[in-house]
Motif scaffolding. Structure first.
Motif, PDB file in Angstrom:
ATOM      1  N   GLU A  99      -9.798  -2.333   3.537  1.00 49.05           N
ATOM      2  CA  GLU A  99     -10.383  -1.706   4.723  1.00 49.05           C
ATOM      3  C   GLU A  99     -10.434  -2.761   5.821  1.00 49.05           C
ATOM      4  O   GLU A  99     -11.078  -3.797   5.665  1.00 49.05           O
ATOM      5  CB  GLU A  99     -11.783  -1.179   4.420  1.00 49.05           C
TER       6      GLU A  99
ATOM      7  N   GLU B 142       0.830  -1.203   0.000  1.00 54.71           N
ATOM      8  CA  GLU B 142       0.000   0.000   0.000  1.00 54.71           C
ATOM      9  C   GLU B 142       0.868   1.259   0.000  1.00 54.71           C
ATOM     10  O   GLU B 142       0.544   2.249  -0.683  1.00 54.71           O
ATOM     11  CB  GLU B 142      -0.945  -0.013   1.200  1.00 54.71           C
TER      12      GLU B 142
ATOM     13  N   THR C  77     -11.151  -2.147  -1.100  1.00 57.47           N
ATOM     14  CA  THR C  77     -11.494  -0.829  -1.609  1.00 57.47           C
ATOM     15  C   THR C  77     -11.619  -0.932  -3.133  1.00 57.47           C
ATOM     16  O   THR C  77     -11.359  -1.971  -3.732  1.00 57.47           O
ATOM     17  CB  THR C  77     -10.405   0.188  -1.261  1.00 57.47           C
ATOM     18  N   VAL C  78     -12.012   0.169  -3.773  1.00 61.75           N
ATOM     19  CA  VAL C  78     -12.084   0.180  -5.233  1.00 61.75           C
ATOM     20  C   VAL C  78     -10.704  -0.100  -5.819  1.00 61.75           C
ATOM     21  O   VAL C  78     -10.553  -0.878  -6.772  1.00 61.75           O
ATOM     22  CB  VAL C  78     -12.637   1.532  -5.735  1.00 61.75           C
TER      23      VAL C  78
ATOM     24  N   ILE D  23      -4.953   2.901  -0.445  1.00 58.93           N
ATOM     25  CA  ILE D  23      -5.442   1.897   0.484  1.00 58.93           C
ATOM     26  C   ILE D  23      -6.103   0.782  -0.324  1.00 58.93           C
ATOM     27  O   ILE D  23      -7.003   1.044  -1.134  1.00 58.93           O
ATOM     28  CB  ILE D  23      -6.445   2.498   1.492  1.00 58.93           C
TER      29      ILE D  23
ATOM     30  N   GLN E 207      -9.956  -3.789  -5.506  1.00 54.67           N
ATOM     31  CA  GLN E 207     -10.654  -4.606  -6.497  1.00 54.67           C
ATOM     32  C   GLN E 207      -9.923  -4.584  -7.836  1.00 54.67           C
ATOM     33  O   GLN E 207      -9.776  -5.611  -8.500  1.00 54.67           O
ATOM     34  CB  GLN E 207     -12.088  -4.100  -6.666  1.00 54.67           C
TER      35      GLN E 207
END
Length: 298
Positions: free
Chosen positions: A49, A40, A58-59, A46, A62
């Motif tokens: 979560e 990260e 998170t988006v 990020i 993904q």
């Protein structure tokens, strides 16, 4: 980005649990958590979560999961290809289903042997629809594929375009017919293909099949019927018959290989395959056509 960190992240993203991911990877949880945090920091985003109860993507996470899977699969495939290319006994691995050569393979092998770049051919027999995955995964160098396969990441040439026939047991109600239509097959039990669908007729869902031998035995037993390329005639026993299906769309057989391959032996094999088809087309083309077109329609 390091491959190890990416592999760790993919494991956590798929499991949505650091504990389960650590068990899957065979490592302790603290170094796994540190590796994901380091990733990260490298990316400046990020990815996960984290709460005391759950882990969620998170988006950005993904996106990296999908891209990371492809990257790791490509790395593994490249490793396999490099190891095979570096063997002291060079060879090509051909992926195909049993009886899936349209009757061309003996002539292709004979033509390939005359090529200066010829090497030994290792045939990897697989189930329906598995050839493309074997090519993308680096398990095979070249494949013979049928129907409408997913050719993402592959180059290909069409070898044959064939009409389709329905294969039925000798005592089937349609066995004496000269031709049938798809409507005649309404209500028939059709196989469930382990890979992408190979037939075009609608029917009742039947047994799952993975290879030609299993399929022919199930047909002979009266458990199912199947719509297949006409070249299957060459492999039928006396306990089944095949009947042309007038309105079934033609099906193609293609030769495929990984994109951007630079193997001289592979190029020679593809050249031999297309040369055999062109030669057969010149002699026995459709409707007496002697033009020598590279795709022969059977």
């Amino acid at each position: 980005m390091e491959a190890r960190e990416l592999a760790y992240f993919v494991a956590v993203a798929e499991e949505l649990s650091f504990t389960r991911a650590a068990q899957r990877l065979g490592i302790a949880q603290p170094p796994l958590s540190r590796a994901v945090k380091q990733l990260e920091r490298r990316l400046g985003v990020i990815l996960l979560e984290r709460t005391s109860r759950r882990v969620a993507l998170t988006v950005a996470g993904q996106v990296l999961l999908e891209e990371g899977r492809r990257a790791l699969e490509g790395l593994a495939a490249g490793t396999r290809r490099a190891r095979r290319a570096g063997r002291p006994d060079p060879r090509l691995t051909l992926a195909m289903k049993a009886a899936g050569d349209g009757g061309l393979l003996p002539d292709i092998l004979a033509a390939f042997e005359s090529e200066p770049e010829a090497v030994a051919i290792e045939v990897l027999f697989c189930g329906f629809g598995e050839q493309a995955a074997l090519l993308r995964g680096g398990f095979a160098d070249v494949g013979l594929l049928h129907g409408r396969p997913d050719l993402t990441g592959l180059d290909s040439e069409t070898l044959l375009v064939e009409r389709q026939v329905v294969v039925v047991p000798v005592r089937h109600r349609l066995a004496g017919r000269a031709v049938v239509t798809l409507a005649d097959l309404d209500g028939e039990v059709m196989p469930r293909w382990a890979g992408p669908p190979q037939g075009d007729a609608d029917g009742l869902e039947g047994p799952e099949v993975r290879d030609a031998g299993q399929l022919m035995q199930l047909i002979a037993m009266g458990r199912t019927v199947a719509v297949l390329p006409e070249s299957v005639r060459a492999y039928l026993g006396g306990d089944v018959v095949c009947i042309p299906v007038l309105d079934a769309p033609p099906t193609a057989m293609v030769i495929a290989w990984p994109e951007q391959s630079r193997s001289p032996a592979l190029a020679a094999f593809v050249r031999a395959a297309t040369g055999v088809v062109a030669h057969r087309g010149a002699r026995w083309g459709p409707d007496g056509d002697r033009s020598g077109a590279g795709v022969r329609e059977w």
